[in-house]
Design an enzyme around this catalytic site. Structure first.
Site, mmCIF file in Angstrom:
data_model
loop_
_atom_site.group_PDB
_atom_site.id
_atom_site.type_symbol
_atom_site.label_atom_id
_atom_site.label_comp_id
_atom_site.label_asym_id
_atom_site.label_seq_id
_atom_site.Cartn_x
_atom_site.Cartn_y
_atom_site.Cartn_z
ATOM 1 N N LYS A 170 1.767 8.753 -3.309
ATOM 2 C CA LYS A 170 2.862 8.695 -2.945
ATOM 3 C C LYS A 170 3.526 8.135 -4.063
ATOM 4 O O LYS A 170 4.869 9.357 -4.360
ATOM 5 C CB LYS A 170 3.454 7.582 -2.224
ATOM 6 C CG LYS A 170 4.734 7.894 -1.825
ATOM 7 C CD LYS A 170 5.410 6.814 -1.121
ATOM 8 C CE LYS A 170 6.307 5.845 -2.021
ATOM 9 N NZ LYS A 170 6.919 5.137 -2.210
ATOM 10 N N ASP A 208 5.916 8.347 2.968
ATOM 11 C CA ASP A 208 5.908 6.841 2.841
ATOM 12 C C ASP A 208 5.961 7.083 4.136
ATOM 13 O O ASP A 208 6.210 7.499 4.926
ATOM 14 C CB ASP A 208 7.386 6.703 2.389
ATOM 15 C CG ASP A 208 9.119 7.322 2.720
ATOM 16 O OD1 ASP A 208 8.031 7.797 3.869
ATOM 17 O OD2 ASP A 208 9.726 7.153 2.898
#
Ligand code: SF4
Length: 217
Positions: A129, A147
């Protein structure tokens, strides 16, 4: 709690309506983290894991004032960094990681953040991420970071049906043109923070409700 389902409901027409409404709602899709260069970007994104951007923005000015780049942070003591960022969740682990990351960038890359996926993912505290955020923000390559907000809102909207985050990322990337990934990432974060909240989504106020299979009356 809204349900999530498995069938694909996103025709090109529905996707266009969704994107149009998200753009109307959030005309300035930018990160709410404050940073001015690659060093600050990476450190802020590492600190933002399981922590609000607001809290990160409260601690980074003092951190960046004292340690202005990777080379300076590489020489910091972990305990001093802990003191500076102690309001951030998991500050002990994050302090260790950012000092270790700074040491690698200072030593192996002469203090310049390497903007390649494999090099970024090898840094302590940097996962897929964070790498996606950096590559997307820097415009190195199209990327779609997932996220907690993006994960939740994507699944409620049934843009994605898988439970694994990497698979959610893949499902979204398959549905939308790469030129849209960056903005869509920010739009879903904004919507997750303001409307499609984790515990009590504001479905009765949500202007996506006519497109959302998880809408609650
Ligand atoms: S209607 Fe809106 S707030 Fe409710 S689950 Fe769907 S996207 Fe979230």
């Amino acid at each position: 709690m809204p349900s999530t389902g498995k069938s694909s409901i996103w025709s090109e027409g529905r996707k266009k309506k969704l994107l149009t409404e998200l753009e109307r709602l959030y005309p300035d899709p930018q990160s709410e983290l404050q940073f001015q260069n690659d060093y600050q970007l990476l450190i802020a994104v590492i600190l933002s894991a399981q922590c609000t951007d607001k809290k990160v923005n409260e601690v980074t000015p003092a951190l960046f004032r004292k340690y202005k780049d990777f080379k300076q942070l590489a020489k910091a003591s972990v305990s001093d960094v802990e003191t500076l960022i102690r309001q951030v969740n998991y500050f002990k682990t994050k302090s260790k990681n950012i000092v270790a990351t700074a040491k690698i960038v200072a030593t192996d890359y002469d203090g310049k953040l390497p903007l390649e996926r494999s090099a970024l993912e090898a840094l302590p505290g940097v996962g897929r991420k964070t790498t996606n955020v950096v590559l997307s923000e820097k415009g190195v390559e199209p990327a779609f970071p997932v996220d907690t907000h993006v994960y939740r809102v994507s699944r409620r909207l049934r843009l994605a049906t898988r439970t694994d985050r990497d698979k959610v990322e893949e499902q979204i990337r398959m549905k939308f043109d790469p030129s849209l990934w960056r903005n869509l990432h920010h739009w879903l974060i904004f919507h997750g923070r303001r409307v499609c909240k984790a515990q009590n989504p504001l479905c009765d106020e949500c202007t996506l409700s006519n497109l959302c299979p998880s809408s609650e009356p």
